[in-house]
Design an enzyme around this catalytic site. Structure first.
Site, short mmCIF file in Angstrom:
data_model
loop_
_atom_site.label_atom_id
_atom_site.label_comp_id
_atom_site.label_asym_id
_atom_site.label_seq_id
_atom_site.Cartn_x
_atom_site.Cartn_y
_atom_site.Cartn_z
CE1 TYR A 17 2.64 20.26 -16.86
CE2 TYR A 17 1.58 19.54 -18.88
CZ TYR A 17 1.62 20.38 -17.78
OH TYR A 17 0.66 21.33 -17.61
CB VAL A 18 8.28 13.85 -20.06
CG1 VAL A 18 9.58 13.04 -20.07
CG2 VAL A 18 7.27 13.20 -19.12
CB VAL A 95 5.48 12.38 -28.76
CG1 VAL A 95 6.53 13.10 -29.59
CG2 VAL A 95 5.48 10.89 -29.06
CD GLU A 172 12.70 11.51 -16.27
OE1 GLU A 172 13.69 11.56 -17.01
OE2 GLU A 172 12.81 11.43 -15.02
CE LYS A 227 7.05 6.17 -16.59
NZ LYS A 227 7.40 7.36 -15.91
CG LEU A 228 4.22 -0.28 -18.35
CD1 LEU A 228 3.42 -1.32 -19.13
CD2 LEU A 228 3.60 1.09 -18.57
CG ASN A 231 4.17 5.24 -13.13
OD1 ASN A 231 4.76 5.79 -12.21
ND2 ASN A 231 4.24 5.67 -14.36
N GLY A 278 -8.15 10.28 -4.68
CA GLY A 278 -7.75 9.33 -5.74
C GLY A 278 -6.61 9.92 -6.55
CB CYS A 283 2.13 8.34 -15.36
SG CYS A 283 3.29 9.17 -16.43
C1 UDX Z 1 4.04 9.64 -11.23
C2 UDX Z 1 5.24 8.89 -10.66
O1 UDX Z 1 5.42 9.26 -9.27
C3 UDX Z 1 6.49 9.22 -11.46
O2 UDX Z 1 7.59 8.44 -10.99
C4 UDX Z 1 6.24 8.90 -12.94
O3 UDX Z 1 7.36 9.29 -13.72
C5 UDX Z 1 5.00 9.64 -13.44
O4 UDX Z 1 3.87 9.33 -12.60
P1 UDX Z 1 3.12 12.12 -11.07
O5 UDX Z 1 1.87 11.54 -11.66
O6 UDX Z 1 3.70 13.33 -11.70
O7 UDX Z 1 4.29 11.02 -11.06
O8 UDX Z 1 2.86 12.49 -9.52
P2 UDX Z 1 2.76 11.64 -8.17
O9 UDX Z 1 3.43 12.42 -7.11
O10 UDX Z 1 3.20 10.24 -8.33
O11 UDX Z 1 1.20 11.68 -7.84
C6 UDX Z 1 0.24 10.98 -8.63
C7 UDX Z 1 -1.12 11.11 -8.00
O12 UDX Z 1 -1.20 10.37 -6.78
C8 UDX Z 1 -1.51 12.55 -7.64
O13 UDX Z 1 -2.86 12.78 -7.99
C9 UDX Z 1 -1.31 12.62 -6.14
O14 UDX Z 1 -2.12 13.58 -5.51
C10 UDX Z 1 -1.71 11.19 -5.74
N1 UDX Z 1 -1.12 10.77 -4.46
C11 UDX Z 1 0.24 10.65 -4.33
C12 UDX Z 1 -1.97 10.44 -3.40
O15 UDX Z 1 -3.20 10.52 -3.52
N2 UDX Z 1 -1.40 10.00 -2.22
C13 UDX Z 1 -0.05 9.88 -2.06
O16 UDX Z 1 0.37 9.47 -0.95
C14 UDX Z 1 0.79 10.21 -3.14
P1 ADP Z 2 4.29 14.31 -21.56
O1 ADP Z 2 3.60 14.54 -20.26
O2 ADP Z 2 4.59 12.84 -21.81
O3 ADP Z 2 5.50 15.17 -21.76
P2 ADP Z 2 2.75 16.09 -23.27
O4 ADP Z 2 1.40 15.86 -23.89
O5 ADP Z 2 2.90 17.13 -22.21
O6 ADP Z 2 3.25 14.66 -22.74
O7 ADP Z 2 3.81 16.45 -24.41
C1 ADP Z 2 3.99 15.76 -25.59
C2 ADP Z 2 4.31 16.76 -26.71
O8 ADP Z 2 4.69 16.02 -27.89
C3 ADP Z 2 3.16 17.66 -27.15
O9 ADP Z 2 3.53 19.02 -26.96
C4 ADP Z 2 2.94 17.33 -28.65
O10 ADP Z 2 2.64 18.48 -29.43
C5 ADP Z 2 4.31 16.77 -29.04
N1 ADP Z 2 4.29 15.90 -30.23
C6 ADP Z 2 3.51 14.84 -30.48
N2 ADP Z 2 3.83 14.26 -31.67
C7 ADP Z 2 4.86 14.98 -32.19
C8 ADP Z 2 5.67 14.88 -33.40
N3 ADP Z 2 5.48 13.91 -34.30
N4 ADP Z 2 6.63 15.80 -33.59
C9 ADP Z 2 6.85 16.77 -32.66
N5 ADP Z 2 6.15 16.91 -31.51
C10 ADP Z 2 5.16 16.03 -31.27
#
Ligand code: UDX
Ligand code: ADP
Length: 482
Positions: A17-18, A95, A172, A227-228, A231, A278, A283
């Site tokens: 996803y990232v 990863v 990210e 980052k931590l 979030n 919730g 993350c």
């Molecule tokens: C989050 C951070 O926003 C992003 O910056 C980081 O890189 C990854 O984590 P994400 O988890 O993809 O992103 O989505 P986000 O929009 O933050 O929502 C997280 C959760 O909080 C969801 O379940 C959402 O429904 C919930 N949420 C969000 C609420 O319940 N209320 C709100 O007002 C906002």
């Molecule tokens: P994120 O949300 O952080 O992007 P995902 O679980 O969606 O996390 O993606 C992480 C990806 O990294 C997975 O598709 C996994 O197969 C891959 N991965 C993990 N370890 C390795 C590695 N050593 N080499 C290549 N790909 C890897």
């Protein structure tokens, strides 16, 4: 200032996803750079290479268009990890880093085995000078681990040409569902590191579309910790407003009105004040637990408890919702058909990691409920994995209760539409705020349900008058009048 080394070839390890969306946008904006996104997971790579763009492994609005422009031009997806590492000037590590489930730090610390494996692969196959960028969400001081592994590889050896490495942190901040717009116009890009030349090289890539003033530079540890912290702060707002929702429900307040009133204070701001079932996603929980682990490790138990409570309140909110559903359905859901609208952790994604729907569904299954689940993007096999329970086929409503229902066994099946899920149900539970649930035709849905029937709106998406006018009973999160 010396010009940054020109980056011509990027490798991104991890096509999730990232990694997938981030590299697609970089490739789109920097056609002069060749980008190889590699992953060990063959089916994921095959899905990224799908001709039919609706089959990409990640659902994100706008992603298909970006991939269509760049794929095959300067964006490639493959399983050839070692080859991609060996040709890269810059390597992003993207990863997965889930919370450990056993051993030291179990339940809190991140499992870094995939990051370590990547660092070792890079150490083996990189050539010349390589900039290694941490992109995954990682516990503070992970860069140190990566550096240590790479430094060992840097030692001159008789049979290998000299190599060198620099490690940067570039967390990210994209949110799923808005990944493409977040990447195209980020609030900021953060680069942590000690090597100015490498930082300039990475900054010059983002500078192709991000203004210089938005590219922030810090030391490695501040970057990882930011980052931590970001979030944790965002999640804390959600737990805070969810705690107020519970107070609204018993006092007659309305959490939407409270959010509006406090959000008008520019010091507080109106974002992230939506009460709901919730927070979910890959993350928030993981990063807070990381912070808790870090605090305990460094002898800060009060700080650890403070952040732990953000997660505890989040779990409580989900249990609270499951329990109040049971209470309102005359204290039992055994054998009752309940429709779940939305399984993803938020709208506009097919991701279910830590989705509130999982805990709520599990609690209701434990009570013997029969769940008809509908989500516009989440597939049945993903829900099977999340609930650790195979789906059944949709029972024929006219044939009466199934054997499982009579035995009090919880079962679930996938529905293909809201109408199909609602048919014969005692309640509808809205668990994800998909746009499609905002304008439902309640006049059409209500007669399909078994009366007296309920709507439990955990996301504040329905129009209360419209629902009530059909004779349905309505509960809304944080609504003291329902
Ligand atoms: C989050 C951070 O926003 C992003 O910056 C980081 O890189 C990854 O984590 P994400 O988890 O993809 O992103 O989505 P986000 O929009 O933050 O929502 C997280 C959760 O909080 C969801 O379940 C959402 O429904 C919930 N949420 C969000 C609420 O319940 N209320 C709100 O007002 C906002
Ligand atoms: P994120 O949300 O952080 O992007 P995902 O679980 O969606 O996390 O993606 C992480 C990806 O990294 C997975 O598709 C996994 O197969 C891959 N991965 C993990 N370890 C390795 C590695 N050593 N080499 C290549 N790909 C890897």
């Amino acid at each position: 200032m010396t010009p940054p080394p020109e980056i011509r070839n990027i490798c991104c390890i991890g096509a999730g996803y990232v990694g997938g969306p981030t590299m697609a946008v970089i490739a789109d904006r920097c056609p002069q750079i060749q980008i190889n996104v590699v992953d060990l997971n063959e089916s994921r790579i095959a899905a990224w290479n799908e001709k039919d763009l609706s089959k990409l492994p990640v659902y994100e609005p706008g992603l298909d268009e970006v991939v269509a422009r760049a794929r095959g031009r300067n964006l490639y997806f493959s399983t050839e990890v070692n080859a991609a590492i060996s040709t890269a000037d810059m390597i992003f590590i993207s990863v997965n880093t889930p919370t450990k489930t056993k051993g030291l730090g179990s339940g809190q610390a991140s499992d870094l085995r995939w990051v370590e494996a990547c660092a070792r692969q890079v150490a083996l196959h990189a050539q010349g000078h390589t900039i290694v960028v941490e992109k995954s969400t990682l516990p503070v001081r992970t860069a140190e681990t990566i550096q240590a592994i790479l430094q060992a590889a840097q030692q001159p050896s008789t049979n290998k040409p000299q190599r060198s490495f620099v490690v940067l942190s570039n967390p990210e901040f994209l949110a799923e569902g808005t990944a493409i717009s977040d990447l195209e116009s980020p609030d900021r890009v953060l680069i942590g590191g000690e090597d100015d030349e490498a930082i300039n090289a990475l900054a010059s890539i983002y500078n192709q579309w991000v203004p210089t003033k938005k590219i922030l530079r810090t030391n490695l540890w501040s970057s990882e910790l930011s980052k931590l912290t970001a979030n944790a702060f965002l999640a804390q707002r959600i737990s805070s407003i969810n705690s107020i929702a519970a107070i609204c429900e018993v006092t007659g307040g309305d959490v939407r009105e409270v959010s509006m009133a406090i959000g008008a204070d520019s010091r507080i701001g109106k974002k992230f004040l939506n009460s709901g079932p919730g927070f979910g996603g890959s993350c928030f929980k993981k990063d807070i637990l990381n912070l808790v682990y870090l605090c305990k490790h460094f002898g800060l138990p009060e700080v650890a408890d403070y952040w732990q409570n953000v997660v505890t309140l989040n779990t409580w909110q989900q249990t609270r919702i499951a329990q109040l559903i049971v209470k309102r359905l005359f204290g039992t859901v055994t054998g009752k058909r309940l429709a779940i609208f939305g399984f993803a952790f938020k709208a506009d994604t097919n991701d279910t990691r830590e989705a509130p729907a999982i805990n709520i569904a599990l609690e209701l299954l434990e009570e013997g409920a029969q769940l008809a689940i509908y989500d516009p993007q989440v597939k049945s096999n993903q829900i099977e994995i999340d609930l650790q329970l195979p789906a059944t086929s949709c029972p024929d409503i006219k044939a009466g209760q199934t054997r499982a229902a009579l035995n009090g066994e919880g079962t679930w099946w996938i529905s293909n539409s809201v109408e199909e899920a609602a048919t014969g149900s005692d309640a509808i539970l809205i668990l994800t705020e998909w746009d499609a649930f905002k304008n439902l035709n309640w006049n059409n849905i209500a007669p399909k349900m078994r009366q007296p029937a309920w709507v439990f709106d955990t996301r504040s998406v329905v129009n209360p008058q419209e629902v009530r006018s059909t004779g349905l009973k309505l509960w809304r999160v944080g609504d003291g009048a329902s």
